[in-house]
Design a protein around this motif. Structure first.
Motif, PDB file in Angstrom:
ATOM      1  N   ARG A   1      69.580  90.280 -37.871  1.00  7.67           N
ATOM      2  CA  ARG A   1      70.169  88.973 -38.188  1.00  7.67           C
ATOM      3  C   ARG A   1      70.784  88.333 -36.943  1.00  7.67           C
ATOM      4  O   ARG A   1      70.642  87.132 -36.699  1.00  7.67           O
ATOM      5  N   GLU A   2      71.463  89.147 -36.178  1.00  8.41           N
ATOM      6  CA  GLU A   2      72.074  88.596 -34.961  1.00  8.41           C
ATOM      7  C   GLU A   2      71.012  88.163 -33.958  1.00  8.41           C
ATOM      8  O   GLU A   2      71.154  87.148 -33.276  1.00  8.41           O
ATOM      9  N   ASP A   3      69.953  88.945 -33.872  1.00 14.12           N
ATOM     10  CA  ASP A   3      68.867  88.571 -32.959  1.00 14.12           C
ATOM     11  C   ASP A   3      68.270  87.229 -33.367  1.00 14.12           C
ATOM     12  O   ASP A   3      68.061  86.333 -32.533  1.00 14.12           O
ATOM     13  N   ARG A   4      68.009  87.083 -34.656  1.00 10.34           N
ATOM     14  CA  ARG A   4      67.409  85.829 -35.135  1.00 10.34           C
ATOM     15  C   ARG A   4      68.379  84.665 -34.970  1.00 10.34           C
ATOM     16  O   ARG A   4      67.973  83.546 -34.639  1.00 10.34           O
ATOM     17  N   ALA A   5      69.661  84.940 -35.214  1.00 16.57           N
ATOM     18  CA  ALA A   5      70.654  83.874 -35.026  1.00 16.57           C
ATOM     19  C   ALA A   5      70.737  83.477 -33.555  1.00 16.57           C
ATOM     20  O   ALA A   5      70.864  82.300 -33.216  1.00 16.57           O
ATOM     21  N   GLY A   6      70.650  84.472 -32.674  1.00 12.67           N
ATOM     22  CA  GLY A   6      70.687  84.170 -31.241  1.00 12.67           C
ATOM     23  C   GLY A   6      69.493  83.347 -30.809  1.00 12.67           C
ATOM     24  O   GLY A   6      69.620  82.405 -30.024  1.00 12.67           O
ATOM     25  N   ARG A   7      68.333  83.677 -31.365  1.00 10.22           N
ATOM     26  CA  ARG A   7      67.131  82.908 -31.026  1.00 10.22           C
ATOM     27  C   ARG A   7      67.266  81.472 -31.546  1.00 10.22           C
ATOM     28  O   ARG A   7      66.897  80.518 -30.862  1.00 10.22           O
ATOM     29  N   ALA A   8      67.833  81.350 -32.737  1.00 12.58           N
ATOM     30  CA  ALA A   8      68.057  80.004 -33.283  1.00 12.58           C
ATOM     31  C   ALA A   8      69.048  79.236 -32.413  1.00 12.58           C
ATOM     32  O   ALA A   8      68.904  78.025 -32.198  1.00 12.58           O
TER      33      ALA A   8
ATOM     34  N   MET B   1      69.467  79.544 -29.246  1.00 16.86           N
ATOM     35  CA  MET B   1      68.800  79.098 -28.024  1.00 16.86           C
ATOM     36  C   MET B   1      67.917  77.879 -28.279  1.00 16.86           C
ATOM     37  O   MET B   1      67.719  77.048 -27.398  1.00 16.86           O
ATOM     38  N   GLU B   2      67.397  77.797 -29.478  1.00 15.43           N
ATOM     39  CA  GLU B   2      66.593  76.604 -29.795  1.00 15.43           C
ATOM     40  C   GLU B   2      67.444  75.345 -29.722  1.00 15.43           C
ATOM     41  O   GLU B   2      66.945  74.272 -29.441  1.00 15.43           O
ATOM     42  N   ARG B   3      68.743  75.524 -30.000  1.00  7.96           N
ATOM     43  CA  ARG B   3      69.631  74.361 -29.915  1.00  7.96           C
ATOM     44  C   ARG B   3      69.779  73.886 -28.473  1.00  7.96           C
ATOM     45  O   ARG B   3      70.187  72.765 -28.226  1.00  7.96           O
ATOM     46  N   LEU B   4      69.513  74.766 -27.533  1.00  5.83           N
ATOM     47  CA  LEU B   4      69.677  74.397 -26.126  1.00  5.83           C
ATOM     48  C   LEU B   4      68.380  73.895 -25.498  1.00  5.83           C
ATOM     49  O   LEU B   4      68.347  73.590 -24.318  1.00  5.83           O
ATOM     50  N   GLN B   5      67.331  73.843 -26.298  1.00  2.01           N
ATOM     51  CA  GLN B   5      66.050  73.404 -25.739  1.00  2.01           C
ATOM     52  C   GLN B   5      66.012  71.885 -25.700  1.00  2.01           C
ATOM     53  O   GLN B   5      65.704  71.237 -26.690  1.00  2.01           O
TER      54      GLN B   5
ATOM     55  N   LEU C   1      73.966  75.337 -37.704  1.00  5.39           N
ATOM     56  CA  LEU C   1      73.102  75.131 -36.551  1.00  5.39           C
ATOM     57  C   LEU C   1      73.224  73.713 -36.019  1.00  5.39           C
ATOM     58  O   LEU C   1      73.309  73.490 -34.808  1.00  5.39           O
ATOM     59  N   ALA C   2      73.257  72.774 -36.968  1.00  6.70           N
ATOM     60  CA  ALA C   2      73.277  71.377 -36.542  1.00  6.70           C
ATOM     61  C   ALA C   2      74.587  71.013 -35.871  1.00  6.70           C
ATOM     62  O   ALA C   2      74.621  70.176 -34.968  1.00  6.70           O
ATOM     63  N   ASN C   3      75.665  71.647 -36.315  1.00  9.93           N
ATOM     64  CA  ASN C   3      76.978  71.249 -35.816  1.00  9.93           C
ATOM     65  C   ASN C   3      77.512  72.135 -34.700  1.00  9.93           C
ATOM     66  O   ASN C   3      78.575  71.875 -34.168  1.00  9.93           O
ATOM     67  N   LEU C   4      76.795  73.168 -34.418  1.00  7.64           N
ATOM     68  CA  LEU C   4      77.318  74.102 -33.423  1.00  7.64           C
ATOM     69  C   LEU C   4      77.512  73.387 -32.083  1.00  7.64           C
ATOM     70  O   LEU C   4      76.668  72.625 -31.638  1.00  7.64           O
ATOM     71  N   ASP C   5      78.625  73.660 -31.513  1.00  6.81           N
ATOM     72  CA  ASP C   5      78.966  73.022 -30.247  1.00  6.81           C
ATOM     73  C   ASP C   5      78.036  73.539 -29.145  1.00  6.81           C
ATOM     74  O   ASP C   5      78.029  74.721 -28.808  1.00  6.81           O
ATOM     75  N   ARG C   6      77.266  72.625 -28.601  1.00 12.16           N
ATOM     76  CA  ARG C   6      76.314  73.007 -27.555  1.00 12.16           C
ATOM     77  C   ARG C   6      77.033  73.570 -26.330  1.00 12.16           C
ATOM     78  O   ARG C   6      76.552  74.484 -25.667  1.00 12.16           O
ATOM     79  N   GLU C   7      78.188  73.006 -26.076  1.00  8.15           N
ATOM     80  CA  GLU C   7      78.947  73.483 -24.921  1.00  8.15           C
ATOM     81  C   GLU C   7      79.373  74.932 -25.111  1.00  8.15           C
ATOM     82  O   GLU C   7      79.341  75.735 -24.175  1.00  8.15           O
ATOM     83  N   ALA C   8      79.771  75.247 -26.334  1.00 10.68           N
ATOM     84  CA  ALA C   8      80.189  76.629 -26.605  1.00 10.68           C
ATOM     85  C   ALA C   8      79.017  77.585 -26.441  1.00 10.68           C
ATOM     86  O   ALA C   8      79.166  78.691 -25.906  1.00 10.68           O
ATOM     87  N   LEU C   9      77.862  77.130 -26.899  1.00 11.92           N
ATOM     88  CA  LEU C   9      76.669  77.967 -26.755  1.00 11.92           C
ATOM     89  C   LEU C   9      76.320  78.183 -25.287  1.00 11.92           C
ATOM     90  O   LEU C   9      76.020  79.296 -24.858  1.00 11.92           O
ATOM     91  N   THR C  10      76.377  77.090 -24.545  1.00 12.09           N
ATOM     92  CA  THR C  10      76.058  77.188 -23.121  1.00 12.09           C
ATOM     93  C   THR C  10      77.045  78.110 -22.423  1.00 12.09           C
ATOM     94  O   THR C  10      76.662  78.942 -21.586  1.00 12.09           O
ATOM     95  N   ALA C  11      78.311  77.960 -22.789  1.00 14.92           N
ATOM     96  CA  ALA C  11      79.327  78.819 -22.175  1.00 14.92           C
ATOM     97  C   ALA C  11      79.069  80.286 -22.511  1.00 14.92           C
ATOM     98  O   ALA C  11      79.204  81.169 -21.657  1.00 14.92           O
ATOM     99  N   ALA C  12      78.697  80.528 -23.754  1.00 11.15           N
ATOM    100  CA  ALA C  12      78.411  81.908 -24.154  1.00 11.15           C
ATOM    101  C   ALA C  12      77.202  82.447 -23.399  1.00 11.15           C
ATOM    102  O   ALA C  12      77.188  83.601 -22.956  1.00 11.15           O
TER     103      ALA C  12
ATOM    104  N   ARG D   1      70.598  88.000 -27.143  1.00  9.69           N
ATOM    105  CA  ARG D   1      70.539  87.211 -28.381  1.00  9.69           C
ATOM    106  C   ARG D   1      71.618  87.650 -29.365  1.00  9.69           C
ATOM    107  O   ARG D   1      72.185  86.819 -30.086  1.00  9.69           O
ATOM    108  N   ARG D   2      71.883  88.910 -29.408  1.00  8.61           N
ATOM    109  CA  ARG D   2      72.899  89.390 -30.369  1.00  8.61           C
ATOM    110  C   ARG D   2      74.268  88.816 -30.034  1.00  8.61           C
ATOM    111  O   ARG D   2      75.024  88.441 -30.933  1.00  8.61           O
ATOM    112  N   VAL D   3      74.574  88.761 -28.758  1.00  6.47           N
ATOM    113  CA  VAL D   3      75.868  88.170 -28.380  1.00  6.47           C
ATOM    114  C   VAL D   3      75.917  86.704 -28.819  1.00  6.47           C
ATOM    115  O   VAL D   3      76.902  86.251 -29.413  1.00  6.47           O
ATOM    116  N   LEU D   4      74.850  85.989 -28.556  1.00  2.00           N
ATOM    117  CA  LEU D   4      74.808  84.583 -28.961  1.00  2.00           C
ATOM    118  C   LEU D   4      74.775  84.461 -30.474  1.00  2.00           C
ATOM    119  O   LEU D   4      75.397  83.569 -31.054  1.00  2.00           O
ATOM    120  N   GLY D   5      74.052  85.362 -31.105  1.00  5.30           N
ATOM    121  CA  GLY D   5      73.982  85.331 -32.562  1.00  5.30           C
ATOM    122  C   GLY D   5      75.330  85.566 -33.205  1.00  5.30           C
ATOM    123  O   GLY D   5      75.677  84.933 -34.211  1.00  5.30           O
TER     124      GLY D   5
END
Lengths: 233, 175
Positions: A39-46, A48-52, B103-114, B158-162
């Motif tokens: 789940r975490e892997d899939r969430a992480g991949r999702a 990253m899609e937000r950063l594309q 997903l839609a509301n997640l702060d892009r900056e926070a993701l980038t920082a992570a 990915r797990r950290v980001l997830g």
């Protein structure tokens, strides 16, 4: 991390054959740690899609311009006798004939638009702007663009700082006439690109669909490389 | 200069988005990313005649990485990054599914920082696979490491980001 990570990685990479994948699916039903990892892997991949995001508008044009600049003059040169041509240039440089030719050209009457750009480049106050980021390959616009119409040719001139140098870039809707003493870079008659030197001011002109005349207090040959860092519009 | 520039541009410009994403995460500054992307293309054009068979996107990304390394040698190195506390240490054992809203509301900056806080090997693999769209095999070739290593690094990154994403979902659900 569980002891199942090797199988988990293979599963996530899609490398398991169908039977093994089915067995791992069953394993996921009973292994909370692996299920959480999936789940975490899939969430992480999702995530990253937000950063594309697409590249900024205009970057493709800038790159196209830079590549065409680096290719253009060479691409249009006759390919016969390249060694002889190179040797001739070296001889002319060594004997000072090219600078002489350019300086003689300076004494001829330049088209007024070219003369205006030379004057603008020569009069740029050197060292006014901090010399930091001298290695930057992107141009920084300095001040507001100037509008002028020397000899009836409408020009928009913008100063830039790039690679530690102040550069005047004149854009026009009509081609810049090649002045006397200039060196054509493209095949005869096309008049697409030329280089000229007016005292300390080098000139580099690209008469493409959007004619540009670049001027700076530097040898003109330096401007062909410098121009790749300048914006296209 | 070798190679026909029109053929070069036709072959390479479709991959500009991927190159720019990689450049963005190598430089962290939009203007620097644009510079790096341009320099990548100029270097690629110079070597286009020798580009045969290899996937063009992977080839460009490899040049982008090498260009960034070259530039990094010329300027002061950035401070070594260290992995901070994982952003979701307090994630409960059972977390809700990731919703489209989160997903839609997640702060892009926070993701980038992570993403930037990931250890460099993980970040490189995540960026190359999930942002540039390269395969694990291509990333392994570029980074000169086994494909299994790439898969492990990507998974851990990915797990950290997830966890960040899932934690965000929990936080929003509680709000």
């Amino acid at each position: 991390m569980t002891g199942h990570e090797p199988d988990l990685l293979t599963f996530l990479a899609g490398d398991l054959d169908p039977d093994a994948a089915a067995r791992f699916d069953e394993h996921l039903l009973n292994c909370e740690a692996c299920w959480q990892a999936v789940r975490e892997d899939r969430a992480g991949r999702a995530a990253m899609e937000r950063l594309q995001q697409p590249a900024p508008g205009g970057l493709a044009d800038r790159i196209r311009f830079a590549v065409e600049l680096s290719a253009g003059p060479r691409g249009h040169r006759p390919r016969r006798w390249p060694a002889a041509a190179t040797g001739l240039v070296v001889v002319l440089l060594l004997t000072g004939l090219i600078p002489l030719a350019l300086s003689r050209g300076a004494r001829t009457a330049d088209p007024r638009s070219v003369a205006a750009v030379v004057a603008l480049a020569r009069d740029m106050p050197p060292g006014v702007y901090p010399a930091r980021n001298a290695a930057r390959t992107v141009a920084i616009a300095l001040g507001a663009p100037l509008q002028l119409q020397p000899g009836g040719q409408r020009l928009t001139v913008q100063y830039y700082r790039v690679r530690g140098l102040e550069v005047a870039v004149a854009r026009s809707d009509t081609a810049f006439a090649m002045p006397g003493g200039a060196t054509g870079l493209t095949s005869a008659g096309r008049g697409m690109a030329w280089l000229a030197q007016r005292g300390p001011v080098g000139l580099y002109c690209l008469n493409g669909p959007h004619p540009v005349l670049i001027a700076a207090v530097t040898p003109a040959v330096n401007l062909t490389r410098l121009a790749t860092a300048l914006p296209t519009s | 200069m070798s190679g026909d520039h029109r053929a070069f541009l036709d072959a390479t410009l479709p991959h500009l988005d991927a190159v720019h994403r990689v450049a963005t995460h190598l430089t962290r500054q939009p203007a620097d990313a644009d510079d790096l992307a341009q320099e990548t293309y100029l270097r690629a054009f110079a070597g286009f005649a020798g580009h045969h068979g290899q996937d063009t996107r992977a080839w460009l990304v490899a040049i982008c990485l090498n260009t960034a390394r070259s530039q990094a040698r010329r300027v002061a190195r950035r401070p070594q990054e260290t992995l901070c506390a994982t952003p979701a240490e307090d994630v409960p054992a059972s977390t809700p599914d990731v919703s489209d809203t989160v997903l839609a509301n997640l702060d892009r900056e926070a993701l980038t920082a992570a993403l930037m806080r990931l250890p460099e090997p993980q970040r490189a693999c995540v960026v190359l696979m999930d942002l540039a769209g390269l395969t694990a095999a291509e990333v392994a070739t570029i980074l000169s490491c086994p494909r299994g290593t790439v898969l492990a690094r990507v998974h851990r990154g990915r797990r950290v980001l997830g966890r960040l994403l899932l934690a965000e979902g929990v936080r929003r659900d509680r709000a």
